[in-house]
Design a protein around this motif. Structure first.
Motif, PDB file in Angstrom:
ATOM      1  N   PRO B  33       0.828  -1.210   0.000  1.00  0.00           N
ATOM      2  CA  PRO B  33       0.000   0.000   0.000  1.00  0.00           C
ATOM      3  C   PRO B  33       0.860   1.256   0.000  1.00  0.00           C
ATOM      4  CG  PRO B  33       0.075  -0.952   2.183  1.00  0.00           C
ATOM      5  CD  PRO B  33       0.794  -1.908   1.282  1.00  0.00           C
ATOM      6  N   VAL B  34       0.316   2.306  -0.536  1.00  0.00           N
ATOM      7  CA  VAL B  34       1.021   3.584  -0.535  1.00  0.00           C
ATOM      8  C   VAL B  34       0.793   4.257   0.808  1.00  0.00           C
ATOM      9  CG1 VAL B  34       1.381   5.722  -1.792  1.00  0.00           C
ATOM     10  CG2 VAL B  34       0.396   3.749  -2.948  1.00  0.00           C
ATOM     11  N   PRO B  35       1.836   4.470   1.554  1.00  0.00           N
ATOM     12  CA  PRO B  35       1.646   5.156   2.831  1.00  0.00           C
ATOM     13  C   PRO B  35       1.184   6.597   2.591  1.00  0.00           C
ATOM     14  CG  PRO B  35       3.844   4.200   2.677  1.00  0.00           C
ATOM     15  CD  PRO B  35       3.233   4.127   1.324  1.00  0.00           C
ATOM     16  N   LEU B  37       1.580   9.772   3.769  1.00  0.00           N
ATOM     17  CA  LEU B  37       2.389  10.552   4.699  1.00  0.00           C
ATOM     18  C   LEU B  37       1.920  11.997   4.746  1.00  0.00           C
ATOM     19  CD1 LEU B  37       5.654   8.960   3.472  1.00  0.00           C
ATOM     20  CD2 LEU B  37       4.689   8.697   5.752  1.00  0.00           C
ATOM     21  N   PRO B  38       1.942  12.577   5.885  1.00  0.00           N
ATOM     22  CA  PRO B  38       1.474  13.963   6.001  1.00  0.00           C
ATOM     23  C   PRO B  38       2.413  14.902   5.263  1.00  0.00           C
ATOM     24  CG  PRO B  38       2.479  13.246   8.054  1.00  0.00           C
ATOM     25  CD  PRO B  38       2.426  12.053   7.167  1.00  0.00           C
ATOM     26  N   GLY B  39       1.826  15.850   4.559  1.00  0.00           N
ATOM     27  CA  GLY B  39       2.636  16.875   3.906  1.00  0.00           C
ATOM     28  C   GLY B  39       3.425  16.380   2.726  1.00  0.00           C
ATOM     29  N   LYS B  40       3.201  15.125   2.292  1.00  0.00           N
ATOM     30  CA  LYS B  40       3.994  14.589   1.185  1.00  0.00           C
ATOM     31  C   LYS B  40       3.200  14.487  -0.100  1.00  0.00           C
ATOM     32  CE  LYS B  40       7.717  13.375   1.837  1.00  0.00           C
ATOM     33  NZ  LYS B  40       8.848  14.284   1.704  1.00  0.00           N
ATOM     34  N   THR B  41       2.031  15.088  -0.133  1.00  0.00           N
ATOM     35  CA  THR B  41       1.227  14.906  -1.328  1.00  0.00           C
ATOM     36  C   THR B  41       1.489  15.960  -2.383  1.00  0.00           C
ATOM     37  OG1 THR B  41      -0.492  16.035  -0.111  1.00  0.00           O
ATOM     38  CG2 THR B  41      -0.674  13.653  -0.246  1.00  0.00           C
ATOM     39  N   ASP B  42       2.227  16.993  -2.042  1.00  0.00           N
ATOM     40  CA  ASP B  42       2.514  18.023  -3.032  1.00  0.00           C
ATOM     41  C   ASP B  42       3.558  17.534  -4.023  1.00  0.00           C
ATOM     42  OD1 ASP B  42       2.201  20.614  -0.584  1.00  0.00           O
ATOM     43  OD2 ASP B  42       0.780  19.951  -2.112  1.00  0.00           O
ATOM     44  N   PRO B  43       3.399  17.901  -5.261  1.00  0.00           N
ATOM     45  CA  PRO B  43       4.345  17.439  -6.264  1.00  0.00           C
ATOM     46  C   PRO B  43       5.522  18.399  -6.400  1.00  0.00           C
ATOM     47  CG  PRO B  43       2.589  18.634  -7.298  1.00  0.00           C
ATOM     48  CD  PRO B  43       2.340  18.710  -5.823  1.00  0.00           C
TER      49      PRO B  43
END
Lengths: 642, 642
Positions: B33-35, B37-43
């Motif tokens: 599964p894709v963890p 993670l907080p704050g890691k969704t920005d490209p």
């Protein structure tokens, strides 16, 4: 770290960009003419469409690949020629960049925007195809004993060093652009992004020069370790910076950034180590080493998995891959069949070398063919000077800090055992500091990152990064060999920790022979020890004797590091004579100091030796694991017979 | 042969196609599964655009590659499991195709045409990336002594055989469609194109089964040689057919086509041989073997060059690459450093294996995800039956022709020496003929070619080819192992001509051990001979003794081929006992016949031995070439020291 669509643009792009060279660039001797064979001009596909364009492109695609490979062949052949003629001032990568520039210049001069605009350095191609082999090979080839012994220096240069460098550069750039001299007004976040981009030092060029010269392993390890880790760190820093684009920068965001950075780094590290250990356990608890062809495919694939998995989790693939490589070599290596050990080593080396050359050819190409670049000469000059300042600010204070730390530690220990009256040698002497500064040339990672810069001044900043990278490669890369002599860096060192087990590694043997005529008779047989003994004993050796050997060589190494003669000279004999000429007190000092320095990594070595290796490694005689039961015979081959 | 734009579609395509599996296909255990993670969704890229789509694609690209590699790992691991459990009925390639089909089916079931339509088998990717390693490895691994000894049979099956097969299939298809039962009305040229497409037999599946079983080297060589060459021949035939699209087919065009075919084939062959010899001379007249890392990169690159150069010249890259591989092994191999010999061998094998598995996974995927395919069940059944008829028409008459030719030759010779009263054994006995027929499963080359079919019924014909290829792989591939036993084909043969010099080749050693318990003590030490001796002697051996050995083993081989007992049995001891039990007359017969058969390739071996090898090979003691002067010492290592 970011992910990109793979291979969508670069090869077709290259195809389009390189093909016209075959007509324009008549003096490239690889460019053979296309024979005009009768009746062969009809295409396989495209007849019904009646469109000549895809047909032409299809035929060109073969020629383009042919020409790309020819450039690679040309670069490699030059490299051979340089090595053969003992020309060390000009390096392979400098030549690759030069060839790329020549072809790029020709493209620029030739008519047709179609060609120029299609040549772009594609960061997805770089990150997914070209970079992984290099990083994996670096991790795998890393001399682990040296690496862990110099861990303090390496981490100091890599983490705070890269941070200082990026900040200094970013601040200078921001202040300069704030003056408004060239009507470039970049935000602080962009300036910091460029700073991070230009803080990734290149692990390729310098280190192959160092390797050729057999530079003192300590200096080699520090610079190698730093450049490996700071690639990863500048990538993470860059991405952290990009997250704050458009947001007001506060004090809080610095801490948030630091937190993000540390989390990304550690999770990536854990992923890499975990996958490496997984491979080791897989090899230990299966009989896959009976099928070395499958085994080597699987190891290669799983190593790549660490990269893609880490990237898929928004972590740093480069960090994962690096530590996966290190873990593979540290544990999984001893569980592989002999054939796979060789296969993996050769394949990693070959892929890494091809990638390296390709990257530099491509950097040169990019410089002239990227039409959208906006060159601001003043800003480029300022940046070029700034990166020297930034590196200076990182290297020299941190070297003093490392020296101070080791001195305190040594003084504390020597005051217990020997009193206060001994002079402690410096951990990183001044000439090593200058060499570390000089080794800070920037590489392709920076350019690949710079492609991710967004906003109004995207192409201005990209131009800065590209020019500065190429400049540093040419200037610093071209002068490294001379600098080694100027600084009187100890060269011609036989690395006693070198765990090369490759009896076919002629390059290593011949270098050793060249520099160590005296030791030749002793060293050569071990380098060329016959396969059978090696294979049968390798696992027992790895578990029982390797650490013992490590300990011995460690003492030897620290001996030479703290030799009271603080001016390293070029003669390798110095290395031999210094210990014999030292006094009894000196020997005592060395022993005590080597004990102190050992304690840095001693706890891990003990833990590794007594807990981790018995769990992860196969074939230790006293191990009661399942595979030991399957192979009661002392021969390593027996586990393969059912 | 045609060329295509490289890599433009396939990987991004795969990226898009495989990614959704991560959500749909929950029972694949590799799909972690894709963890979140907080704050890691920005490209990294795409902020200013405000577009989420490229961002998602970028993250997916890593997952896609991760999943593709996972499928490969899964296939390889299954292969290991099968080998470990001695399950030979199910083969790795059949499993790969099956895994592909499972994933393809899931994609088909899942919503979104976006996914399905993006999965296309890209022929440029296939021809430029996946096929070359397989062909190069085939040429390189080819047992040359066996190949040249069975040249007559191989060429008979490959050239007229493929031609007959294509014509029979084409005519049946044309006649069937002319009946108009399924409203498919294809032209004669299209029917012949499909015939050519489906006449390329697959060199992968059958031969790895044969290899595992150690099938009689003669049968192995004939089938291997045929399937290698007929890939090339069906490609050239297909292209020749395509040239006549839209033109009225006349008698003249048949001759024109045959002329084109022969010219393409011979020029391609010459290109490949020329490049192979070029490498041999390059290695001989340079000191590049002192730098084995550069050497192996260069050899790999130059071998690929033969492919792209040949394609660029509108010739057949596959033929060039095949003969380049053969030439490399025949000459250049002996001029390489020992390390490069191993590197090249391992890399070719690894790349070939990965490509093979990838191709079959992809074929399975394609079957369900190509939305435009038009399935005509009747036509598919007719074609499936027709390919059996076509192969029957090719194999059995030609086998009789070969047998007749050898019988005439042997009778003529034996009437001179022994009189007319001896029975001559058949060159290709009936069970070998049936096995050759059975080994005619079709592979990925056919599918890649079928993508080039144009016109109204493009997708109908493509569907036919795809289904038939997958069917043959599953049916014939799955039953080969059983068929070997039914036909009482001699298995467990130790190939005396096997020129494996690889002391690390555990697979070969263990197989030999398994089947030859009696010979074990004799064989094992030679397989594991220590490196140093081998290296020092390899070149002298290659020039002086290899041919002597070849001659001996050739006599042994023809001895066993004409053993008066005409029913081969499974026991390997038979091979040993037969000669000792034969009469004096039998021995005379064998000697005389072996002399006759030898004469097939004797002239070339003599020429090769006395003219070509001294010119192309390095290191023959009596050679007065430049490199011999540089290395006066008997040790092979000395030429590396200056």
């Amino acid at each position: 770290m970011l992910k990109f669509l793979l291979l969508k643009i670069i090869l077709p792009t290259l195809v389009r960009c390189v093909v016209p060279v075959s007509s324009d660039d008549g003096d490239e001797d690889e460019l053979l003419p296309v024979p005009d064979l009768p009746g062969k001009t009809d295409p396989l596909i495209g007849d019904p469409d009646g469109d000549i364009s895809p047909v032409t492109e299809e035929m060109f695609s073969s020629w383009a690949l042919f020409i790309m490979l020819s450039l690679l062949i040309f670069a490699l052949w030059s490299s051979y020629y340089l090595a053969q003629r003992r020309i060390r001032a000009v390096h392979e990568t400098v030549l690759s960049i030069f060839y790329g520039m020549v072809v790029g210049l020709i493209l620029r001069m030739s008519p047709g925007h179609y060609i120029q605009s299609s040549v772009t350095f594609n960061s997805s191609y770089f990150f997914n195809i070209l970079l992984p082999p290099i990083i994996l090979n670096s991790g795998y080839e890393l001399n682990q004993v040296n690496f862990f012994n110099n861990m303090v220096s390496i981490l100091t240069f890599a983490i705070p060093g890269t941070f200082i460098s990026a900040c200094v550069l970013g601040i200078i750039l921001f202040l300069w652009t704030a003056l408004g001299l060239e009507s470039v007004d970049i935000s602080f976040v962009d300036a910091m992004s460029v700073g991070a981009t230009l803080s990734a030092t290149d692990p390729v060029t310098i280190l192959s020069i160092f390797n050729a010269y057999k530079v003192d392993p300590k200096l080699y390890t520090i610079i190698f370790g730093e450049s490996l880790l700071n690639d990863a760190i500048s990538i993470v820093m860059f991405e952290t910076c990009q997250k704050f684009r458009g947001q007001p920068a506060t004090i809080g965001s610095i801490f948030e950034g630091a937190g993000l950075f540390l989390m990304t780094f550690s999770i990536s590290l854990v992923i890499g180590v975990f996958i490496g250990i997984l491979v080791a356990l897989l090899l230990k608890h299966s009989h896959i080493r009976r099928y070395p062809q499958i085994e080597s495919c699987l190891i290669l694939l799983i190593a790549y998995q660490s990269y893609f998995f880490s990237n898929g989790c928004h972590m740093s693939g480069i960090v994962s891959l690096l530590f996966c490589g290190i873990t593979l070599k540290h544990y999984a290596y001893y569980n592989m069949s002999r054939r796979t050990q060789l296969t993996i080593k050769y394949i990693f080396q070959l892929l890494a070398r091809l990638s390296e050359n390709f990257i530099f050819i491509y950097l040169g190409l990019e410089l002239f063919t990227e039409v959208e670049l906006v060159y601001k000469p003043m800003l480029i000059i300022v940046t070029a000077i700034s990166i020297c300042i930034a590196r200076w600010c990182a290297v020299f204070p941190l070297s003093r800090f490392v020296n101070w730390m080791y001195r305190i530690k040594a003084q504390r220990a020597s005051s217990i055992t020997l009193g206060n009256n001994v002079s402690i040698p410096e951990e990183i002497p001044y000439n090593y500091q200058v060499m570390t500064f000089w080794a800070g040339l920037r590489g392709a990672v920076g350019v690949a990152l710079a492609l991710g810069i967004q906003g109004e001044f995207k192409f201005t900043l990209l131009a800065i990064v590209l020019v500065v990278v190429v400049l540093t490669v040419i200037v610093f890369g071209g002068t490294t060999a001379g600098m080694l002599e100027v600084l009187k860096i100890k060269t011609g060192c036989v690395d006693e920790n070198d765990d090369s087990d490759d009896e076919f590694d002629i390059e290593a043997v011949s270098s050793a022979n060249r520099y160590n005529a005296g030791q030749n008779d002793v060293d050569a047989p071990t380098s060329r020890r016959p396969y059978v003994d090696n294979n049968v004993n390798s696992r027992d050796f790895s578990v029982d004797d390797a650490m013992l050997q490590d300990a011995n060589t460690f003492i030897n190494q620290t001996n030479s590091a703290i030799s009271l003669d603080n001016s390293p000279v070029l003669s390798p004999q110095n290395n031999e004579n210094a210990p014999s000429g030292s006094t009894q007190e000196g020997n005592n000092l060395k022993e005590s100091i080597s004990t102190i320095f050992r304690s840095d990594s001693q706890w891990f070595q003990n833990f590794d030796d007594h807990v981790l290796k018995p769990v992860f490694l196969d074939g230790k005689p006293q191990t009661n694991g399942p595979s030991a039961q399957n192979s009661p015979s002392p021969s390593g081959f027996d586990s393969r017979q059912k």
